[in-house]
Write a protein that holds these residues in place. Structure first.
Motif, PDB file in Angstrom:
ATOM      1  N   VAL A 181      -7.866  22.458 -23.772  1.00 59.17           N
ATOM      2  CA  VAL A 181      -7.899  23.044 -22.433  1.00 59.17           C
ATOM      3  C   VAL A 181      -7.001  22.227 -21.500  1.00 59.17           C
ATOM      4  N   VAL A 182      -6.158  22.923 -20.770  1.00 63.07           N
ATOM      5  CA  VAL A 182      -5.324  22.262 -19.772  1.00 63.07           C
ATOM      6  C   VAL A 182      -6.125  22.164 -18.472  1.00 63.07           C
ATOM      7  N   GLY A 183      -6.283  20.962 -17.938  1.00 60.07           N
ATOM      8  CA  GLY A 183      -7.058  20.790 -16.720  1.00 60.07           C
ATOM      9  C   GLY A 183      -8.503  20.473 -17.039  1.00 60.07           C
ATOM     10  N   PRO A 184      -9.405  20.595 -16.043  1.00 60.14           N
ATOM     11  CA  PRO A 184     -10.810  20.230 -16.254  1.00 60.14           C
ATOM     12  C   PRO A 184     -11.454  21.099 -17.335  1.00 60.14           C
ATOM     13  N   ALA A 185     -12.269  20.469 -18.164  1.00 60.91           N
ATOM     14  CA  ALA A 185     -13.028  21.189 -19.190  1.00 60.91           C
ATOM     15  C   ALA A 185     -14.510  20.981 -18.922  1.00 60.91           C
ATOM     16  N   PHE A 186     -15.291  22.031 -19.137  1.00 57.76           N
ATOM     17  CA  PHE A 186     -16.723  21.995 -18.900  1.00 57.76           C
ATOM     18  C   PHE A 186     -17.444  22.199 -20.230  1.00 57.76           C
TER      19      PHE A 186
END
Length: 869
Positions: A181-186
């Motif tokens: 995932v590009v950016g924040p991952a939850f």
């Protein structure tokens, strides 16, 4: 979860360099497969609710429903300067797990390979959708690090209505696929939705699989594929096997999404439950027969009341089935959203099945609408249907052993006037004048009314009397005396509301007990003394706090000091009354009212009617010690105790040492012999000349160290003889003596049947008609050779004049076999075995008394062994 992938299409959409905005002149002339976004697409991975995507138009649906078919379109871009020369693999993944696997055609530079309308069925919640290219690594690329792309999508959960309970498949790996995932991952998570409801309270609860740990999070309802399941409003993160729940006041919210996160464990099904108020309960109400159905995790009640200055506290009680633990938690109406751990008050049921909350409530203001949750964990007793009673009432009286600053513990003792503030330094035993002082208090919010109060010594009632009513917060100081307490260790205790007439918050804090030491009775040398049966060794222990170390109650005596300046061995023997059993402990001197008679230095614990014996070998001329006599079994039958000093005797091999007598009513004689020259095996013969008593003989070390102590079980190897019965002679063959310069020889009457008989005997050392070779005993014998009580291990010794079959077993008090230590044929000679206090399964046995049974032919000996760790 997926359908076969549609055929890949090779499409020239635009030059890749123009698409990504990079300059010409790549570092190497190789292909470069990566995720790319064709013209008319939302991105490299497009998800739609309908199968209408094309290679030239693929746009995300704004909302995707979980647990129904959705359609995924994917694009692979060759951003290199040369075409691929082999087909490249493409793997579409959900939460890191491959779902659709296929290959591309050869892809020229500047072209895309696209696939449209592949079918996936993904549960509601947050999931990571990923695309991995060239997973088999067949294509040589200019950049091998950009072959993975992933995005997180929110899928609208299915509603779980109020009163709904459902089982769902395991949530995904919470980190599965998120590396791409590009950016924040939850966190990936499974989810359900709780729709708006009319009740003022509702709760969502999660039960993980057995032995696993899933966590629960509550979110505002997601409204599209790119929101929801990101920042929780509240989380419940209890451990393995625990029920997690989140409660909320519906007046402050509507629909919520409940996410389930796989914290640890295998992929097992879990249960999730959504419930509103099961009903309204009020102060003064009892709800009997409430039920948790099969697999139901909790029940939620709305607690409605009008604040009242006369009702500052309430008591909420839940009473269920003993052994099935229930929990009760309380939330007030100001709660918006709270987890299990954020209850204002909570408790779990005790062994009797009762859980209670005693807490302050509002006393002013308008009508309150609070909440009570009754719930269970699967580890608390299963998921079968169970019933309970819920009651709510004003907090009643509570008689308690509360301690106050400046006072001693709630029970105290003194010699003379009562004292509640100073602990005693000395308590006079065997004399009138002791006083018991005690303190108790009403810590409830209502008056107690009159009640019965019972004061006790060693668990036996001293005085019962009626006590006056106590107002809330009021205590009372009482005293009982004068008392006559025998020397030794004893337990003083009281029990308020002994007849259980007062309605109380807690019925288990009405008692308190403490142990004190009274000065022991001084014995006179060579003078038998008959005493009443000692107290129950554990009498009154139930009133002593569990955190306090407890020692046996006992009758306490003190050995006399030497009458002269010579070295002596000192022996103390106790003979119980017929049909009873008392045990004998030897202690260091007690020095005050709060110490002594605790951990024995030596213990003798033979069976019913048998004489017990302890001894001390002196080096410094003053081996004074305390003696404790404990009741083991039997009614209130008096026992007889005697302490004797040894007589110094010389010997010539084979010659008698002279006539000795143990008079009727006396128990024991002790001798010391000096040994010159090498420490060789030797024999001691006891010639029983007259009187008909059954005499026993023991040979002990007399100067290993200053004040060396021991008991019958610590006789030297082969040095115990007690096999031939009344009127018979005995022979002890010391097969492995240590290099002592002197020994103690002690002769005693076998048991209560012999106490009234006189006995005349002679001792002979190495009589010429005995073979004293160390390897061949002349008689079968058995003895506990050390470690009684057993703390870590003990030794047992048996002697065989010839090879014979033996059986050596440890039994409990019911005669059940705990451990077999020896069985089968053993050679002639002396044998020593150890026992580590473990049963046949290797588990440590409980503290208490056991029997050791030795059998060889017609010979049988049963000895009592205490285990005290």
């Amino acid at each position: 979860m997926s359908a076969p992938r549609a055929a890949l299409s090779l499409v020239r959409l635009m030059p890749v360099l123009a698409l990504v905005g990079v300059s010409a002149g790549p570092a190497s002339a190789l292909p470069d497969l990566r995720a790319g976004t064709p013209s008319g697409w939302s991105g490299p991975l497009v998800l739609r609710g309908t199968a209408d995507a094309t290679p030239f138009s693929a746009l995300d649906s704004p909302v995707l429903a979980g647990a129904v078919n959705c359609f995924i379109s994917s694009a692979v871009q060759n951003a290199g300067t040369t075409a691929t020369t082999v087909d490249a693999s493409v793997d579409l993944r959900v939460d890191g797990v491959g779902q659709i696997f296929s290959t591309t055609d050869l892809v020229p530079p500047g072209f895309f390979s696209v696939a449209t309308n592949d079918v996936l069925n993904i549960p509601g919640g947050l999931h990571t959708i990923g695309e991995a290219m060239d997973v088999t690594n067949l294509v040589a690329e200019s950049d091998e690090t950009n072959n993975e792309f992933a995005r997180q999508i929110s899928f609208t959960p299915l509603d779980i209505p109020v009163e709904g309970l459902t089982t769902r498949a395991a949530p995904p790996d919470r980190f599965g696929g998120t590396a791409g995932v590009v950016g924040p991952a939850f966190l990936n998570q499974d989810a359900v939705r709780t729709p708006p409801a009319a009740q003022p309270w509702r709760t969502i609860a999660l039960r993980p699989p057995v032995g696993e740990d899933y966590d629960l999070a509550l979110y505002d309802a997601s409204t599209g594929i790119t929101n929801g399941f990101r920042t929780p409003l509240k989380q419940s993160t209890f451990g393995t096997g625990a029920t997690d729940f989140i409660i909320n006041n519906v007046s402050v919210g509507g629909a919520y999404d409940a996410g389930v996160i796989n914290f640890s464990g295998t992929l097992g099904n879990y249960s999730i439950e959504h419930r509103g108020s099961a009903g309204i309960v009020n102060t003064g109400q009892t709800l009997a027969g409430a039920t948790l159905a099969v697999s139901q995790m909790f029940k939620l009640y709305e607690y409605t009341y009008v604040p009242d200055v006369n009702v500052p506290r309430v008591l909420i009680e839940v009473t269920g089935t003993p052994g099935q633990v229930l929990h009760v938690a309380y939330y007030n109406q100001s709660t918006t959203i709270a987890s299990r751990s954020e209850a204002l008050a909570d408790a779990q049921s005790d062994a009797s099945g009762r859980a209670y909350l005693d807490f302050p409530v509002a006393t002013t203001g308008g009508v309150r609408h609070d909440a009570i949750v009754v719930y269970r964990d699967q580890t608390d007793g299963g998921t079968d249907a169970t019933t309970f009673t819920l009651s709510i009432r004003q907090t009643p009286a509570d008689l308690s052993n509360a301690q106050l600053p400046g006072l001693t513990e709630p029970v105290n003792a003194s010699t003379g006037a009562a004292s509640w503030t100073v602990n005693p330094t000395t308590l006079n035993g065997n004399a009138s004048g002791s006083t018991m002082a005690f303190y108790y208090k009403n810590v409830g919010t209502q008056s107690s009314g009159t009640f019965q109060l019972d004061t006790r010594l060693d668990g036996v009632s001293l005085l019962q009397f009626g006590a006056s009513s106590l107002a809330p917060g009021i205590g009372s100081q009482q005293a009982v005396g004068p008392l006559t307490v025998r020397g030794g260790r004893h337990t003083l205790s009281y029990l308020a509301d002994a007849t259980n007439t007062v309605d109380e918050v807690l019925e288990t804090n009405n008692a308190y007990g403490r142990q004190f030491v009274w000065t022991p009775l001084q014995l006179a040398g060579d003078t038998p003394l008959t005493r009443a049966m000692p107290p129950d060794p554990q009498g009154g222990w139930s009133e002593i706090p569990n955190s306090v170390t407890k020692y046996n109650n006992c009758d306490g005596l003190r050995s006399p000091a030497f009458p002269d300046g010579f070295l002596h061995s000192v022996a103390t023997a106790v003979t119980p009354g017929a049909g009873s059993d008392v045990d004998l402990d030897l202690f260091a001197l007690s020095t005050g009212a709060l110490d002594g008679f605790a951990t024995p230095r030596a213990t003798s614990a033979l069976g019913v009617g048998l004489t017990d014996l302890v001894y001390a070998a002196d080096h410094n001329g003053q081996p004074v010690y305390d003696i404790g006599v404990r009741r083991f079994s039997g009614a209130n039958v008096p026992y007889t105790i005697e302490t004797v000093f040894s007589t110094e005797i010389g010997f010539a091999t084979g010659l008698p040492t002279g006539h000795s007598t143990i008079l009727a009513g006396h128990i024991v004689k002790a001798f010391r012999i000096a040994v010159l020259g090498p420490s060789l095996p030797f024999a001691v013969a006891l010639d029983n000349l007259s009187g008909g008593a059954d005499l026993a003989l023991g040979v002990f070390a007399a100067d290993v160290a200053p004040n060396e102590v021991g008991s019958i079980g610590t006789a030297l190897p082969g040095g115990l003889a007690d096999a031939n019965g009344p009127g018979k002679s005995e022979v002890a063959l010391v097969t492995a003596p240590a290099p002592f310069s002197s020994y103690a020889i002690i002769v005693w009457k076998h048991g209560s049947a012999d106490l009234s008989k006189p006995a005349e005997f002679e001792l002979r050392i190495n009589p010429p008609n005995l073979d004293v070779a160390p390897t061949t005993p002349h008689v079968v014998s058995f003895a506990l050779a050390g470690g009684n009580p057993l703390r870590s291990s003990t030794r047992m010794q048996f002697d065989l004049p010839q090879a014979a079959t033996v059986a050596l077993d440890v039994l409990d008090l019911q005669g059940r076999r705990v451990r077999t230590l020896a069985v089968g044929t053993h050679s002639a000679g002396s044998h020593t075995l150890a026992w580590d206090g473990r049963d046949e399964q290797g588990s440590a046995v409980a503290n208490g008394a056991y029997f050791v049974r030795f059998t060889s032919g017609a010979f049988q000996r049963v000895s009592k062994l205490a285990v005290l760790r």
